[in-house]
Design an enzyme around this catalytic site. Structure first.
Site, PDB file in Angstrom:
ATOM      1  N   SER A  67       0.597  -1.230  -0.039  1.00  0.00           N
ATOM      2  CA  SER A  67      -0.111   0.090  -0.027  1.00  0.00           C
ATOM      3  C   SER A  67       0.893   1.094   0.098  1.00  0.00           C
ATOM      4  O   SER A  67       0.325   2.166  -0.452  1.00  0.00           O
ATOM      5  CB  SER A  67      -0.890   0.096   1.116  1.00  0.00           C
ATOM      6  OG  SER A  67      -0.195  -0.192   2.533  1.00  0.00           O
ATOM      7  N   HIS A  76      -4.992  -5.356  -0.406  1.00  0.00           N
ATOM      8  CA  HIS A  76      -5.480  -4.241  -1.319  1.00  0.00           C
ATOM      9  C   HIS A  76      -5.975  -4.767  -2.706  1.00  0.00           C
ATOM     10  O   HIS A  76      -6.577  -4.072  -3.637  1.00  0.00           O
ATOM     11  CB  HIS A  76      -4.426  -3.209  -1.300  1.00  0.00           C
ATOM     12  CG  HIS A  76      -4.405  -2.422  -0.439  1.00  0.00           C
ATOM     13  ND1 HIS A  76      -4.913  -1.154  -0.233  1.00  0.00           N
ATOM     14  CD2 HIS A  76      -3.644  -2.430   0.729  1.00  0.00           C
ATOM     15  CE1 HIS A  76      -4.683  -0.586   0.822  1.00  0.00           C
ATOM     16  NE2 HIS A  76      -3.887  -1.352   1.546  1.00  0.00           N
ATOM     17  N   LYS A 119     -11.569  -3.079   1.991  1.00  0.00           N
ATOM     18  CA  LYS A 119     -11.459  -2.152   0.828  1.00  0.00           C
ATOM     19  C   LYS A 119     -11.978  -2.398  -0.274  1.00  0.00           C
ATOM     20  O   LYS A 119     -12.822  -1.392  -0.731  1.00  0.00           O
ATOM     21  CB  LYS A 119      -9.727  -2.571   0.351  1.00  0.00           C
ATOM     22  CG  LYS A 119      -8.655  -1.732   1.405  1.00  0.00           C
ATOM     23  CD  LYS A 119      -8.104  -2.965   2.330  1.00  0.00           C
ATOM     24  CE  LYS A 119      -7.351  -2.136   3.445  1.00  0.00           C
ATOM     25  NZ  LYS A 119      -6.815  -2.916   4.383  1.00  0.00           N
TER      26      LYS A 119
END
Lengths: 518, 250
Positions: free
Chosen positions: A275, A303, A335
């Site tokens: 990230s 992610h 997410k």
């Protein structure tokens, strides 16, 4: 430095990753900046100690004055003197759904960020480039929300029990079968919090006498899980396959450090998308290495699930590989699915073992029913099972947004890290003063961005991180790009020495080449 | 030599990733609960009286709670899509923290999203390597994990046994006399629970306060089971014993 790797046919598409080096002048100026701040910090501490300046951070209560102090002076130096100056860029409160546009509550500080007061006004329609809303499921209307509302009225808001006792609802069983089908694995198990999934299941899988090889830039949850397990940890350089191979060879040949006995198991910990860097793991090479040296792979797709791959199944589908090659696939629902929680998927024996031995199954409460329903609805939407093509459209929109945004930023001359296809875009700022300035200027122009500095990144490589979303339309992106360019000119952020010749505005396809001029 | 290395790599056989689990392990087949878990609960198709959920105040089925949740669902959606630092702080979070602080009569409060993680993150935030923590033997699993992550020196005392605790504190004080410079920088903590999950009884807080001032240790009080349960208004064990809450560290 561009890498375009097509390594022995392992990669079916070009893998463009770039981490441009820091220009020398900028590095020197950054160090000078930190030096000046440190000097001022010492000066202020001196004044505070001699009571010339008022001390505004937390102080001990009267009767506890002779207790051992909680914070050593130096530990908190960074906090007091550097972080406090730019503290208003973080923890910004919002009061609407975190979609493409968000309402930020305005707050001012009259004493240089030690305390905040709320003016009572709300800044409306700030373009949100900070929330992890990759597929745009953070909505307060629509099919997902209605289903969740129904389940809320039927089942209540919580479960109040652990998974092994009365906490296993029929909804949880349904969700786990769905997750297993979505990923293409035999079975899956879900947990209440993404961070806790890592920190409570890695100790269940490995213990003393095992070896963990983890990437340099792994997330805090992976590091905590590895430390709690008690196994030996060795770190390889970020995304560097030669370093990993060397470590694997050394480990098998030499065995455990003092006794020279062979290791019980070797576990490789990697993430799908990192990230802070925006880089994607070199999965084909990792899997080839894993098979050659008979070790196990733990892939954290926090992610990348939902964000990569033609149908959103994550980094395994992006590279066109077989999900059964990855031993443990872990991910979070926070997410891309707009809910909360984490999951682990893999072979049936693995999941059965985790059901009995995982710390979270025994001691922690399970997911609450409306959250489960939100995940079920959004997952079905992505898979296309609810009858519409909304899922596929979102995934494609995200891919187009990513390519467009990254290309335009590179053209403007900013230094962008990471892979061409990752929706996480870090833009380098370097100097400490620009961190605060960038955050504030963008908010003045109605764009909310996330800026990160030390200790989440190395001290001179502070950055601003944009998270793209399928909910952003082209107009929103164009507005944002215009403002970013303005602020970049104002703060002199266009450091890049590789200038791209702007392409004609035609859809990206695999056969176009970009020319670079240095 | 290179050839020997190749041979070693060929021969090495790791253990299987997970040991096999027998098919009739009791935890493998979960009881499936259908329908809301209130005072009556439907397990595996049978309706039973619920003595297993932690539903002390019975608020799982309360209409007011459900209506408020529905309203917030309509306004904010389900997820927060971000950590607290990056646009994940909602005005409801701030309001909840203010209300908690006012209710518990403390200066400030902070909330976490996962109950297990709360104490497991709070302990390592203050107690680092080299600090000393005195813990009750019957502390719950989350506290044990928090202590393991903090890498401090842990001293266990027998469950609710204040005499043993005082003995340990005296020993620690004797050691401090030997090395006063080190003693000035090592912090000391006691971790106790209001209502113990493993034992089911309450900790003797007044004696702990006396020990605190005598030996200069700070107290971590974990009230996940006693919040809302003990005390006249539900403020927990401090109200139950009539102690001012500002004496407790956390």
């Amino acid at each position: 430095i561009h890498h375009i790797v097509q390594n022995g046919g392992l990669y079916k598409r070009p893998f463009n990753e770039a981490f441009e080096e820091t220009p020398m002048l900028v590095a020197v100026l950054t160090y000078v900046g930190y030096g000046v701040l440190t000097l001022f910090g010492y000066l202020r501490d001196f004044l505070r100690q001699w009571k010339i300046e008022k001390c505004q951070n937390a102080t001990e209560r009267e009767e506890q004055k002779d207790f051992v102090p909680l914070y050593q002076d130096f530990e908190n130096f960074y906090n007091r003197n550097l972080y406090m100056r730019i503290r208003d860029s973080w923890n910004r409160p919002i009061c609407s759904v975190p979609g493409a546009k968000v309402d930020v509550i305005e707050r001012v500080s009259h004493d240089y960020n030690w305390t905040f007061t709320y003016t009572g006004r709300v800044i409306k329609d700030v373009i949100n480039m900070g929330s992890y809303n990759y597929l745009g499921f953070a909505q307060n209307n629509g099919a997902c929300q209605e289903a969740a509302a129904e389940v809320l009225s039927q089942y209540g808001a919580g479960v109040c029990s652990t998974r092994q006792e009365m906490g296993n609802l029929d909804k949880h069983e349904e969700l786990e079968k769905l997750v297993a089908r979505f990923l293409g694995v035999e079975s899956a198990m879900t947990y209440g919090m993404g961070f806790a999934t890592n920190s409570m299941n890695i100790p269940a899988l490995v213990g003393k006498g095992c070896l963990i090889l983890s990437d340099e830039l792994n997330h805090a949850s992976l590091v905590l899980g590895a430390r709690l397990s008690g196994a030996t940890i060795r770190i390889f350089k970020h995304n560097n396959m030669q370093s990993l191979e060397k470590l694997l060879k050394d480990a098998i040949v030499h065995g455990q450090p003092r006794t020279r006995r062979p290791w019980k198991k070797i576990l490789i910990l990697v993430e799908g998308i990192y990230s802070m860097e925006g880089s994607i793991v070199r999965l084909p090479e990792v899997i080839a290495l894993k098979k050659k040296y008979k070790s196990y792979l733990y892939l954290d797709e926090a992610h990348s699930i939902g964000a990569l791959g033609p149908t959103g199944r994550g980094v395994v589908e992006y590279f066109g590989l077989n999900p059964e090659d990855v031993d443990v696939m872990m991910g979070t629902f926070t997410k891309s699915f707009g809910a909360a929680g984490g999951y682990i998927g893999g072979k049936k024996e693995l999941i059965d073992y985790l059901r009995t031995h995982s710390h979270s199954a025994v001691y922690a409460t399970s997911l609450s029913p409306p959250v489960v329903q939100q995940i079920i609805t959004s997952m079905k939407c992505i898979m296309g099972e609810d009858g519409s093509t909304l899922g596929k459209a979102c995934v494609q929109q995200l891919a187009e947004n990513t390519r467009y945004f990254r290309r335009r930023l590179k053209e403007m001359g900013f230094i962008i890290y990471g892979n061409e296809d990752s929706p996480v875009v870090p833009l380098m700022l370097y100097m400490p003063a620009k961190i605060g300035a960038f955050g504030r200027e963008m908010l003045k122009r109605n764009i909310g961005v996330v800026v990160v500095g030390f200790p989440a990144t190395p001290i001179i490589e502070s950055r601003a991180r944009f998270c793209l979303s399928a909910a952003h339309t082209k107009e929103i992106l164009d507005t944002a790009l215009k403002e970013i360019s303005e602020v970049g000119d104002l703060l002199q952020l266009k450091y890049s020495r590789h200038r791209l010749v702007p392409l004609l505005d035609r859809p990206f396809d695999e056969t176009t080449y970009e020319e670079t001029e240095d | 030599s290179l050839q020997e290395k190749e041979e070693l790599i060929e021969e090495w056989q790791p253990e299987p990733l997970v040991p096999p689990v027998s098919k009739d392990h009791p935890a493998l087949n979960y009881n499936i609960v259908s329908g809301p878990p209130t005072h009556k609960i439907t397990v595996n198709g049978k309706e039973c009286i619920n003595f297993a959920s932690f539903n002390f105040l019975g608020l799982l089925d309360n209409e007011k709670v459900k209506n408020a949740a529905q309203a917030s669902l309509k306004k904010y959606g389900v997820g927060t899509c971000g950590p607290r630092g990056f646009y994940g702080t909602f005005d409801v979070h701030l309001e909840l923290e203010e209300r908690l602080a006012k209710f518990m009569r403390t200066e400030e409060a902070i909330i976490y999203s996962y109950g297990f993680a709360t104490i497991a993150s709070a302990i390592p935030a203050y107690s680092k390597r080299g600090d000393i923590v005195f813990v009750d033997e019957a502390a719950c699993f989350a506290i044990q994990k928090g202590l393991q992550a903090s890498r401090s020196n842990i001293k266990l005392f027998k469950h609710n046994d204040m005499v043993h605790l005082e003995q340990l504190l005296k020993e620690q004080e004797a050691e401090d006399q030997k090395n006063p410079r080190k003693a000035r920088v090592t912090r000391r903590f006691i971790v106790v629970e209001g209502l113990y999950m493993n034992a089911g009884d309450i900790c003797p807080l007044p004696e702990l306060i006396k020990l605190k001032y005598k030996y200069k240790v700070r107290i971590f009080l974990e009230e996940s089971l006693s919040f809302g349960v003990l005390g006249e208004h539900g403020r927990g064990i401090t109200e139950h014993f009539g102690i001012n809450v500002s004496v407790i560290f956390l």
